[in-house]
Design a protein around this motif. Structure first.
Motif, PDB file in Angstrom:
ATOM      1  N   PHE A  76      56.105  35.354  21.824  1.00 26.34           N
ATOM      2  CA  PHE A  76      56.864  35.518  23.066  1.00 26.34           C
ATOM      3  C   PHE A  76      56.397  34.505  24.123  1.00 26.34           C
ATOM      4  CE2 PHE A  76      57.921  39.723  21.266  1.00 26.34           C
ATOM      5  CZ  PHE A  76      59.293  39.665  21.434  1.00 26.34           C
ATOM      6  N   LYS A  77      55.130  34.126  24.059  1.00 23.61           N
ATOM      7  CA  LYS A  77      54.663  33.039  24.913  1.00 23.61           C
ATOM      8  C   LYS A  77      55.387  31.751  24.561  1.00 23.61           C
ATOM      9  CE  LYS A  77      50.542  30.327  26.094  1.00 23.61           C
ATOM     10  NZ  LYS A  77      49.089  30.124  25.851  1.00 23.61           N
ATOM     11  N   THR A  78      55.525  31.479  23.267  1.00 25.67           N
ATOM     12  CA  THR A  78      56.240  30.283  22.817  1.00 25.67           C
ATOM     13  C   THR A  78      57.656  30.268  23.362  1.00 25.67           C
ATOM     14  OG1 THR A  78      54.965  30.240  20.755  1.00 25.67           O
ATOM     15  CG2 THR A  78      57.031  29.009  20.789  1.00 25.67           C
ATOM     16  N   ARG A  79      58.345  31.407  23.243  1.00 28.10           N
ATOM     17  CA  ARG A  79      59.737  31.485  23.709  1.00 28.10           C
ATOM     18  C   ARG A  79      59.820  31.270  25.211  1.00 28.10           C
ATOM     19  NH1 ARG A  79      63.171  36.462  21.624  1.00 28.10           N
ATOM     20  NH2 ARG A  79      63.336  35.088  19.799  1.00 28.10           N
ATOM     21  N   ALA A  80      58.924  31.890  25.964  1.00 25.93           N
ATOM     22  CA  ALA A  80      58.949  31.736  27.421  1.00 25.93           C
ATOM     23  C   ALA A  80      58.734  30.281  27.823  1.00 25.93           C
ATOM     24  CB  ALA A  80      57.890  32.631  28.059  1.00 25.93           C
ATOM     25  N   LEU A  81      57.796  29.632  27.164  1.00 30.49           N
ATOM     26  CA  LEU A  81      57.521  28.220  27.470  1.00 30.49           C
ATOM     27  C   LEU A  81      58.707  27.339  27.082  1.00 30.49           C
ATOM     28  CD1 LEU A  81      53.827  28.152  26.222  1.00 30.49           C
ATOM     29  CD2 LEU A  81      54.557  27.790  28.590  1.00 30.49           C
ATOM     30  N   LEU A  82      59.283  27.593  25.913  1.00 31.47           N
ATOM     31  CA  LEU A  82      60.425  26.798  25.447  1.00 31.47           C
ATOM     32  C   LEU A  82      61.614  26.968  26.383  1.00 31.47           C
ATOM     33  CD1 LEU A  82      61.198  25.116  22.730  1.00 31.47           C
ATOM     34  CD2 LEU A  82      62.635  27.117  22.298  1.00 31.47           C
ATOM     35  N   TYR A  83      61.910  28.210  26.758  1.00 35.11           N
ATOM     36  CA  TYR A  83      63.049  28.485  27.627  1.00 35.11           C
ATOM     37  C   TYR A  83      62.899  27.812  28.989  1.00 35.11           C
ATOM     38  CZ  TYR A  83      65.272  32.031  24.615  1.00 35.11           C
ATOM     39  OH  TYR A  83      65.934  32.686  23.595  1.00 35.11           O
ATOM     40  N   ASN A  84      61.659  27.540  29.362  1.00 40.90           N
ATOM     41  CA  ASN A  84      61.413  26.914  30.661  1.00 40.90           C
ATOM     42  C   ASN A  84      60.999  25.451  30.533  1.00 40.90           C
ATOM     43  OD1 ASN A  84      61.621  29.121  32.909  1.00 40.90           O
ATOM     44  ND2 ASN A  84      60.692  30.109  31.130  1.00 40.90           N
ATOM     45  N   LYS A  85      61.312  24.872  29.359  1.00 42.56           N
ATOM     46  CA  LYS A  85      61.171  23.430  29.119  1.00 42.56           C
ATOM     47  C   LYS A  85      59.736  22.916  29.229  1.00 42.56           C
ATOM     48  CE  LYS A  85      65.947  22.290  30.479  1.00 42.56           C
ATOM     49  NZ  LYS A  85      66.435  23.684  30.428  1.00 42.56           N
ATOM     50  N   ASN A  86      58.784  23.788  28.938  1.00 45.63           N
ATOM     51  CA  ASN A  86      57.386  23.367  28.871  1.00 45.63           C
ATOM     52  C   ASN A  86      57.099  23.017  27.410  1.00 45.63           C
ATOM     53  OD1 ASN A  86      54.584  23.095  28.983  1.00 45.63           O
ATOM     54  ND2 ASN A  86      54.378  24.674  30.541  1.00 45.63           N
ATOM     55  N   TRP A  87      57.582  21.840  27.018  1.00 42.33           N
ATOM     56  CA  TRP A  87      57.666  21.497  25.610  1.00 42.33           C
ATOM     57  C   TRP A  87      56.310  21.418  24.913  1.00 42.33           C
ATOM     58  CZ3 TRP A  87      62.371  22.644  25.270  1.00 42.33           C
ATOM     59  CH2 TRP A  87      63.345  22.174  26.140  1.00 42.33           C
ATOM     60  N   ALA A  88      55.358  20.747  25.507  1.00 44.25           N
ATOM     61  CA  ALA A  88      54.066  20.554  24.846  1.00 44.25           C
ATOM     62  C   ALA A  88      53.355  21.876  24.615  1.00 44.25           C
ATOM     63  CB  ALA A  88      53.196  19.608  25.676  1.00 44.25           C
ATOM     64  N   ALA A 103      60.646  21.994  20.344  1.00 47.31           N
ATOM     65  CA  ALA A 103      59.670  21.567  21.349  1.00 47.31           C
ATOM     66  C   ALA A 103      59.147  20.160  21.040  1.00 47.31           C
ATOM     67  CB  ALA A 103      58.517  22.568  21.426  1.00 47.31           C
ATOM     68  N   LEU A 104      58.906  19.888  19.771  1.00 48.82           N
ATOM     69  CA  LEU A 104      58.452  18.547  19.391  1.00 48.82           C
ATOM     70  C   LEU A 104      59.531  17.507  19.671  1.00 48.82           C
ATOM     71  CD1 LEU A 104      56.645  19.305  15.985  1.00 48.82           C
ATOM     72  CD2 LEU A 104      55.563  18.724  18.172  1.00 48.82           C
ATOM     73  N   ILE A 105      60.757  17.826  19.307  1.00 50.55           N
ATOM     74  CA  ILE A 105      61.866  16.888  19.545  1.00 50.55           C
ATOM     75  C   ILE A 105      61.995  16.581  21.028  1.00 50.55           C
ATOM     76  CG2 ILE A 105      64.377  16.626  19.451  1.00 50.55           C
ATOM     77  CD1 ILE A 105      64.254  18.392  16.870  1.00 50.55           C
ATOM     78  N   GLU A 106      61.974  17.615  21.848  1.00 49.76           N
ATOM     79  CA  GLU A 106      62.148  17.419  23.286  1.00 49.76           C
ATOM     80  C   GLU A 106      60.945  16.722  23.907  1.00 49.76           C
ATOM     81  OE1 GLU A 106      64.876  17.691  24.653  1.00 49.76           O
ATOM     82  OE2 GLU A 106      66.004  18.914  23.240  1.00 49.76           O
TER      83      GLU A 106
END
Length: 512
Positions: A206-218, A380-383
């Motif tokens: 869920f941390k991964t999803r929250a970060l991805l949804y908010n464009k914190n790619w790395a 996330a890697l692509i972005e």
């Protein structure tokens, strides 16, 4: 006592009065007296399960809001959102807000009182981790849908309940802190009696999803890698079987909502009632057309082998596993659109629980699974600008699940793809992998992809009456309804009108 039974017992114990107008006015939140209830580990566990029990929703309604599906009945709550005609009185806006803050309030009540309970210290830390993870999930979801929201981290007396909205980033930081704490204290797995409770992998996911949804790619890519490195999860080989009661809590499931017949069935209307009994669950021609042929090519490709009058032959196996298509098996009968009354000519199969009691459906709903971790890391890697072989490998794993076995990216799309090309690949893969799992609408919104908001097309059902005769089995598309993106509203949901009325310190989002 298994976790499902404990949640069911807690649901009964912690029933909340529905008459209170402002969901933030919860002092105390539940019917028990917190001063006396937290007397030991058994009571603490029941209170914890009460947090789980409040996290409940008609999850499929989010699919009906997307370009994958269509529900023509406005009372079910998705129609106005799907057409971008939602307003501050829309029932789904109020329902999501209420579920989230009820869950948060229960988590806060638990966290404030469990410290005094005499019990094993390690178990107590893990229970605190569970409560904080669930609270984090709620806040991450709230900012995704509403933007700035009130950040409430303690039980509020009535005099303090009129709280202002907190900046989205501050709320997100709080959710991430909850996930980090949870991941530091939760176990990797549970024994059978506690399967279904939040784990370290769930918190990191869920941390991964929250970060991805908010464009914190790395950071999203790093968090997904942490889940992968746990070595706990694998792709379940049978894609269609992944979503059946017989295979609940399998190796791919990271976190799901636990339901149980007779004690805590799915909320009304259940998946089975909506998908099997009622004529409302439309599947759009657009999502059906999105599945590639087994060659790995889109149906628009001249070399894909696609036949418009035999449209389901040699297609991605996930198409037939996800939807009840014209001429396919539908329980004990063959599905004939002209005899069904359903508007678009296809129904959902995933989560349909065909043959189960639609008023007592105990099938779990998966909120997070390992395939999502693989594709979130790939995205996330692509972005981040990383177009290395790892991206191909991550997507290939999902495509080459034993029962799916679609061609690798290198074979179908090629090698040396650009960032834009790989972005299109992973977005397509997300759409066909997670259809009917409630993620497409969130993907549309977080990508801010206006092209996904368009008119709904389905089959002319009158021409699909007898598959034995070509003259009465013709696949022709027609427009079913209009959808137009409202730029004034953008991608955020409205703050519920009832909350604005009861809390003068709240402000509304633009366009509402």
């Amino acid at each position: 006592m298994k976790i499902k039974h404990i949640i069911a017992a807690a649901f009964i114990l912690l029933s909340v009065s529905a008459c209170k107008k402002n969901i933030l006015d919860k002092t105390p939140l539940d019917q028990f007296d917190t001063k006396t209830f937290f007397s030991g580990p058994t009571e603490a566990k029941l209170a914890l399960m009460g947090i789980y029990s409040s996290y409940n929703d008609n999850w499929y309604q989010y699919d009906f809001m997307s370009d994958n599906n269509y529900c023509q009945d406005s009372w079910q709550g998705s129609l106005d959102f799907s057409a971008w005609q939602q307003n501050s009185s829309s029932s789904r806006a109020t329902g999501k807000w209420t579920i989230a803050y009820q869950t948060i309030a229960r988590a806060n009540t638990f966290l404030e009182n469990v410290a005094t309970v005499s019990m094993d210290a390690t178990s107590k830390k893990a229970m605190i981790g569970e409560a904080r993870m669930l609270r984090g999930v709620m806040y991450a979801d709230l900012v995704h849908f509403y933007g700035d929201v009130p950040l409430v981290l303690k039980t509020l007396p009535l005099a303090e309940a009129s709280v202002k909205r907190t900046a989205k980033q501050t709320v997100l930081d709080s959710a991430l802190a909850d996930f980090d704490y949870a991941a530091s204290v939760l176990p990797n797995t549970y024994v059978s009696t506690d399967v279904g409770r939040a784990t370290k992998g769930a918190a990191l996911s869920f941390k991964t999803r929250a970060l991805l949804y908010n464009k914190n790619w790395a950071d999203a890519a790093a968090a997904a890698k942490q889940v992968m490195d746990l070595g706990v999860y694998t792709l379940f080989p049978d894609y269609e079987g992944l979503f059946t009661e017989a295979n609940e809590n399998n190796s791919e499931v990271i976190f799901d909502i636990q339901y149980l017949e007779n004690s805590r069935p799915q909320p009304w209307p259940s998946f089975s009632l909506s998908f099997v009994v009622w004529p409302t669950p439309g599947v759009t021609a657009d999502i059906i057309d999105s599945y590639y042929t087994k060659s790995g090519l889109p149906i628009t490709s001249g070399t894909s082998g696609y036949n418009s009058q035999q449209p389901f032959v040699n297609r991605d196996p996930r198409l037939g596993a996800t939807f009840v298509l014209p001429g396919s098996q539908f329980g004990s009968v063959i599905y004939i659109p002209a005899s069904d009354g359903q508007l678009t000519g296809a129904r959902p199969r995933k989560y349909a629980s065909i043959g189960s009691d639609p008023y007592n459906d105990g099938l779990n709903f998966i909120l997070m699974r390992y395939a999502d971790i693989l594709l979130m890391r790939a995205e996330a890697l692509i972005e981040s600008g990383n177009t290395s072989q790892e991206v191909y490998d991550l997507i290939d794993q999902v495509r080459q699940r034993t029962s799916v076995n679609m061609p690798k990216v290198e074979v179908a799309e090629g090698t040396g793809l650009s960032q834009a090309q790989l972005r299109a690949v992973v977005r397509h893969e997300r759409r066909v992998e997670f259809a009917m799992e409630g993620t497409r609408y969130s993907d549309m919104r977080r990508w801010e992809d206006v092209s996904t908001v368009h008119d709904v097309y389905g089959y002319v059902i009158a021409k699909l009456s007898n598959p034995a005769l070509p003259a009465t089995w013709q696949f022709e598309r027609e427009k079913k309804t209009t959808r137009v993106f409202d730029t004034s509203k953008g991608w955020l949901w409205p703050i519920p009108q009832v909350e604005l009325q009861n809390n003068k310190n709240l402000t509304q989002n633009p366009g509402y």
